[in-house]
Design an enzyme around this catalytic site. Structure first.
Site, PDB file in Angstrom:
ATOM      1  N   ASP A 180       0.847  -1.199   0.000  1.00 17.45           N
ATOM      2  CA  ASP A 180       0.000   0.000   0.000  1.00 17.45           C
ATOM      3  C   ASP A 180       0.884   1.252   0.000  1.00 17.45           C
ATOM      4  OD1 ASP A 180       0.884  -0.096   2.599  1.00 17.45           O
ATOM      5  OD2 ASP A 180      -1.053   0.322   3.520  1.00 17.45           O
ATOM      6  N   SER A 181       2.215   1.067   0.054  1.00 22.08           N
ATOM      7  CA  SER A 181       3.154   2.173  -0.188  1.00 22.08           C
ATOM      8  C   SER A 181       2.903   2.754  -1.586  1.00 22.08           C
ATOM      9  CB  SER A 181       4.600   1.690  -0.055  1.00 22.08           C
ATOM     10  OG  SER A 181       4.789   0.491  -0.766  1.00 22.08           O
ATOM     11  N   ASP A 206      -1.271  -6.211  -0.499  1.00 24.35           N
ATOM     12  CA  ASP A 206      -1.309  -5.536   0.799  1.00 24.35           C
ATOM     13  C   ASP A 206      -2.719  -4.987   1.018  1.00 24.35           C
ATOM     14  OD1 ASP A 206      -0.131  -4.677   3.097  1.00 24.35           O
ATOM     15  OD2 ASP A 206       1.038  -3.059   2.183  1.00 24.35           O
ATOM     16  N   LYS A 265      -1.372  -9.401   2.882  1.00 23.72           N
ATOM     17  CA  LYS A 265      -0.690  -8.924   4.092  1.00 23.72           C
ATOM     18  C   LYS A 265      -1.606  -7.915   4.775  1.00 23.72           C
ATOM     19  CE  LYS A 265       2.822  -5.732   4.045  1.00 23.72           C
ATOM     20  NZ  LYS A 265       2.224  -4.678   4.912  1.00 23.72           N
ATOM     21  N   GLU A 309      -1.798  -5.265   8.537  1.00 22.25           N
ATOM     22  CA  GLU A 309      -1.023  -4.671   9.627  1.00 22.25           C
ATOM     23  C   GLU A 309      -1.723  -4.881  10.969  1.00 22.25           C
ATOM     24  OE1 GLU A 309      -0.275  -0.529   8.820  1.00 22.25           O
ATOM     25  OE2 GLU A 309       0.652  -0.950   6.881  1.00 22.25           O
ATOM     26  N   GLU A 354       8.757  -4.102  10.995  1.00 23.55           N
ATOM     27  CA  GLU A 354       9.197  -2.817  10.429  1.00 23.55           C
ATOM     28  C   GLU A 354       9.692  -1.876  11.531  1.00 23.55           C
ATOM     29  OE1 GLU A 354       6.578  -0.966   7.586  1.00 23.55           O
ATOM     30  OE2 GLU A 354       7.765   0.885   7.561  1.00 23.55           O
TER      31      GLU A 354
HETATM   32  O1  KIV Z   1       3.425  -1.129   1.755  1.00 25.62           O
HETATM   33  C1  KIV Z   1       4.589  -1.545   1.802  1.00 25.62           C
HETATM   34  O2  KIV Z   1       5.416  -1.296   0.928  1.00 25.62           O
HETATM   35  C2  KIV Z   1       4.954  -2.354   2.959  1.00 25.62           C
HETATM   36  C3  KIV Z   1       6.402  -2.726   3.119  1.00 25.62           C
HETATM   37  C4  KIV Z   1       7.127  -1.584   3.706  1.00 25.62           C
HETATM   38  C5  KIV Z   1       6.581  -3.956   3.913  1.00 25.62           C
HETATM   39  O3  KIV Z   1       4.136  -2.670   3.765  1.00 25.62           O
END
Ligand code: KIV
Length: 293
Positions: free
Chosen positions: A58-59, A97, A127, A129, A196
């Site tokens: 989600d970056s 994500d 993934k 959080e 992280e």
């Molecule tokens: O969104 C992302 O890029 C991440 C990584 C930093 C693990 O969650």
């Protein structure tokens, strides 16, 4: 130790990476590699280079879409980019994500959205959080047959609660809570865990305490694998570079140089030249001129 295979042959002989393969890498003490990707050409290049895991992070919100943080990105945007990555990467394990508010409201909604990553996004796993508060969602998603990677420590979707992008687990109490969270997430069924921005010795302790692989970002060398945001690694994102990033290229300035050269070439009529121009047979040309006279 054997010499790594050249990039081209690595791509040719690679089998699809599975969650089981990651577990075996941990058991054999072999480091796991993970990178983020958001588009077809990047996914193609890193898959051919032999990366184990590609995360459609989600970056995306920050490094591709230009938002201040990761909160605004939506399920539909994540799926759009997931599909592009899936078209480029055939061997790496692909992880989608889950964006902010796609899994926090209820375990059922989390499972429905996780399913969309596999059905509509071409991903192999998801993934999410958070620590113990995500155990129900992890149980529900995994019971639908969807592998889940956890993510604790600095969890960017909670920056408003954490007070910004800051390292976590630096006191004994906070560190203990993270160890407990890791154990709860393993028990709930996560196949792997991102750590992280936590102290290196805490990440090493967690990695030894749990049997699922840990993937570190700003968490030192004691994790079972490493991940970086690709735009940081390539020097494509110039707003800021976290301390833990190693830059392998400076593509932002390389892009600027290429664009400046292009503008100058067009303005001075150096481009397009003969080699970039489509020609037409003289007879056809004469016929045309006769026609339109
Ligand atoms: O969104 C992302 O890029 C991440 C990584 C930093 C693990 O969650």
């Amino acid at each position: 130790m054997s010499t790594p295979a050249p990039i081209s042959t690595r791509a040719n002989v690679r089998k699809k990476v599975t969650t089981l393969a990651l577990r075996q890498k941990k058991e054999h003490g072999e480091p796991i590699t993970m990178l983020t990707a958001y588009d077809y050409p990047t996914a193609l290049a890193m898959d051919q280079a032999g990366v184990d895991v590609i995360l459609v992070g989600d970056s995306l919100a920050m490094v591709v879409l230009g938002y201040e943080n990761t909160l605004p990105v939506t399920m539909d945007e994540m799926l759009h980019h997931s599909r592009a990555v899936a078209r480029g990467a055939k061997s790496a394990l692909l992880i989608g994500d889950m964006p902010f508010m796609s899994y926090q409201v209820s375990a059922e909604e989390a499972t429905r959205n996780a399913g969309r990553f596999l059905q509509q996004g071409g991903m192999d796993a998801v993934k999410l959080e958070g620590g113990r508060e995500r155990a129900d969602a992890v149980r529900c998603i995994t019971s639908a047959g969807i592998p889940v990677m956890g993510h604790i420590g600095l969890t960017p979707q909670s920056i408003n609660q954490l007070g910004g992008f800051r390292a976590q687990g630096k006191t004994a109490i906070a560190a203990r809570r993270l160890v407990e969270d890791a154990l709860v997430l393993e028990e709930a069924g996560c196949f792997s865990l991102v750590l992280e921005s936590v102290p290196a010795r805490l990440a090493e302790l967690i990695s030894k305490k749990i049997s699922i692989p840990t993937i570190g970002i700003g968490a030192g060398a004691g994790c079972d694998g490493q991940v970086l945001v690709t735009h940081d690694l390539l020097g494509l994102f110039d707003r800021f570079t976290p301390k833990f990033v190693k830059k392998y290229a400076d593509f932002h300035h390389e892009m600027q140089r290429a664009f400046t050269d292009y503008i100058e070439d067009v303005e001075t009529r150096r481009f397009p030249s003969q080699e970039h121009t489509v020609e037409m047979d003289d007879r056809e040309w004469d016929a045309l001129l006769k026609d339109i006279d």
